[in-house]
Design an enzyme around this catalytic site. Sequence first.
Site, PDB file in Angstrom:
ATOM      1  CB  CYS A   1      -0.907  -0.001   1.221  1.00 47.32           C
ATOM      2  SG  CYS A   1      -1.895  -1.501   1.399  1.00 47.32           S
TER       3      CYS A   1
ATOM      4  NE  ARG B   1       4.380   1.212  -1.733  1.00 50.72           N
ATOM      5  CZ  ARG B   1       5.295   0.250  -1.599  1.00 50.72           C
ATOM      6  NH1 ARG B   1       6.288   0.169  -2.440  1.00 50.72           N
ATOM      7  NH2 ARG B   1       5.202  -0.622  -0.617  1.00 50.72           N
TER       8      ARG B   1
ATOM      9  CD1 TRP C   1      -2.422  -5.477  -2.863  1.00 50.56           C
ATOM     10  CD2 TRP C   1      -2.950  -4.317  -4.688  1.00 50.56           C
ATOM     11  NE1 TRP C   1      -2.482  -6.354  -3.902  1.00 50.56           N
ATOM     12  CE2 TRP C   1      -2.797  -5.674  -5.038  1.00 50.56           C
ATOM     13  CE3 TRP C   1      -3.281  -3.405  -5.680  1.00 50.56           C
ATOM     14  CZ2 TRP C   1      -2.979  -6.130  -6.338  1.00 50.56           C
ATOM     15  CZ3 TRP C   1      -3.448  -3.861  -6.967  1.00 50.56           C
ATOM     16  CH2 TRP C   1      -3.301  -5.211  -7.286  1.00 50.56           C
TER      17      TRP C   1
ATOM     18  CG  ASN D   1       2.436  -1.669   3.048  1.00 50.78           C
ATOM     19  OD1 ASN D   1       1.793  -2.631   2.638  1.00 50.78           O
ATOM     20  ND2 ASN D   1       3.558  -1.269   2.481  1.00 50.78           N
ATOM     21  N   GLY D   2       0.883  -4.065   5.018  1.00 47.13           N
ATOM     22  CA  GLY D   2       1.340  -5.392   5.435  1.00 47.13           C
ATOM     23  C   GLY D   2       0.190  -6.246   5.926  1.00 47.13           C
TER      24      GLY D   2
ATOM     25  CD  GLU E   1       5.920 -17.353 -16.592  1.00 45.32           C
ATOM     26  OE1 GLU E   1       6.033 -16.150 -16.294  1.00 45.32           O
ATOM     27  OE2 GLU E   1       4.942 -17.791 -17.238  1.00 45.32           O
TER      28      GLU E   1
ATOM     29  CE  LYS F   1       7.053 -13.224 -18.155  1.00 39.13           C
ATOM     30  NZ  LYS F   1       6.043 -14.133 -17.715  1.00 39.13           N
TER      31      LYS F   1
ATOM     32  CD  GLU G   1       4.773 -12.185 -21.342  1.00 42.63           C
ATOM     33  OE1 GLU G   1       3.594 -11.940 -21.091  1.00 42.63           O
ATOM     34  OE2 GLU G   1       5.600 -12.522 -20.462  1.00 42.63           O
TER      35      GLU G   1
ATOM     36  CG  HIS H   1       9.273 -37.749 -30.526  1.00 42.11           C
ATOM     37  ND1 HIS H   1       9.350 -39.007 -31.073  1.00 42.11           N
ATOM     38  CD2 HIS H   1       9.550 -37.888 -29.202  1.00 42.11           C
ATOM     39  CE1 HIS H   1       9.651 -39.888 -30.119  1.00 42.11           C
ATOM     40  NE2 HIS H   1       9.777 -39.229 -28.975  1.00 42.11           N
TER      41      HIS H   1
ATOM     42  CE  LYS I   1       0.358  -7.094 -14.644  1.00 38.43           C
ATOM     43  NZ  LYS I   1       1.502  -8.029 -14.651  1.00 38.43           N
TER      44      LYS I   1
END
Length: 609
Positions: A2, A27, A74, A100-101, A481, A485, A488, A504, A604
């Site tokens: 946050c 944030r 957040w 925050n947390g 993955e 990356k 992208e 193959h 996004k």
Amino acid sequence: MCGIAGYVGPKNAVEIVFDQLRRLEYRGYDSAGIAYLNGTDIKVLKRAGKLGELGRVMAEDMPQSQLAMAHSRWATHGAPTDLNAHPHYDHFEQVALIHNGIIENYLELKDELLKEGHVFRSETDTEVAAHIIGREYAKTENLEEAVRRGVARLRGAYAIVVISKRERDKIVAARNASPMVLGKGDGENMLASDIPALLPYTREVIILEDDRIAVLTPGEIKVMDLDGRVVPSPVMHVDWDVEAAEKGGFEHFFYKEAHEQPEVIRQCLAGRLDESNRVRFENVFSEHVWHEIDRIAIIGCGTAYNAGLMGRYMIEKLLRLPVDMYHSSEFRYGDPVLAPRSLAIFISQSGETADSLAALRLCKTRRIRTLGIVNVVGSSIARECDRTIFTQAGPEISVASTKAYTAQVLVLAMLALYIAQVKEMPGVRTEEIARELKLLSDKVAAARSVEPQIVEMAEKFKSAPLFFFLGRGVDSAVALEAALKLKELAYVPTQESPAGEMKHGPLALVEKGVVAIFGASDATLREKLMSNIKEIEARGGTTVAVTTEDDEHGDRLAQHVIRVPGTPYEYLNALISIVPLQLLAYHVARLRGCDIDQPRNLAKSVTVE
């Protein structure tokens, strides 16, 4: 993750902290609020939604005060609503608090306070912290002492800021594992959760360390340990520009977020692994449901799908429970076989992915139980699933995901352990695996030490016409993955598959200049992997192996070898191995001059089918 802001001094504190929030909006942005001294009281203004919602309220009549604090949220505990927005009062409305947390033990503290007659207005863990500190303030009438005593009762990760209606020139802050920066001015002082918020007002900052309490007045900043002893607080001069500061000094958000992964791991685990190494989840299905489920479907797109592949491996290995993987975009059109005892797991960073939402709604019509693994509280998938587990990764700005992937895999690992606990699975050493999860943050941090080697490789490979990403077992899931990356970020063609599938067909693509990267995190499969590596080399390709530090024969595996810290579990090794591969994609893209945070043609959150 946050945004936190605070100011005490001769200027209008309300205007200043609101401006600080604007600079921290990356944030946290699902609700915002401000607390300021107003006459003899603390006035709180807060609104759900983007920061502009709060701004509209303030534009009608801008308050004036010489002390204020502000917060952009957040959400983790409680939906993004006006009531759940920060700041929060204590029971007696003598203090206000922002945070925050995550307070891990908030439920037991809340039960304790309820028995004493405390009344709560929100669903948040933060309000519990406000009540704990407010109770101490009622006894001591000294704000710094109340905070010192109060945080001794809190367990978890937090950055806390508190003001009192009685001590009208004082802000008190405390930190444990969540960022807090103090700004030193001339006759004024301030604080924030990140440096960008301070730069228009001062370049002299103090980084508040863990287990420290700070007291800010207009003329002084005092830093103490948890025993109340004043400790040295070196002042740092910041010469970054504002844009660089928003990225923490990193050139790109992708790079910053990749480096945040150790902190994100701690945040994701917070409150979910207890002292006896058992997994605790709130708001998941009752225990009898886990005994009924006999098959799981995991559904996701892109990075979320790749995280699901890791989850499938862990669930099937630990629980011997069959798992079906589905691309969200294909789910509805394959007439999926879903039995009444199935569970459908939907993975999404944003919680708004259109293909995943369509698949979710199909499951609802079939009366299948649904579980969301989502980062954004209040998102559509979070609301519509029967149950949701939040990844707690904080906002991710870069289009190409890093920390969200790591958090998604971690949640799936904890979910597998949780089900094993509930079902008392014989042979599944849940406590031992949980202990390794607690060490994971440090091992991921250590994995970044290979970056100089990665930069050298990027220089060598930046013009390669094709990359292979290959592996066996769980490494074949990571290969997808890692390849995503590079596609992208650097726009380089890739070929990814289980290593044994090379012969193959894909082997025909190998020629001089092609680079093949092999995941070798599973010691039991390295011997099999060796023959695949030699097949590439025999045809002129360049080989790279990602293995663990304890691999005695690693230097002979491939032409280039990257070593990462190891664990006793191949799926955790594989998760750690994604870190150097994320960095390789980044540095290749940087050298090729690509738009790293906003790759061409991509968004996004994909909200159209």
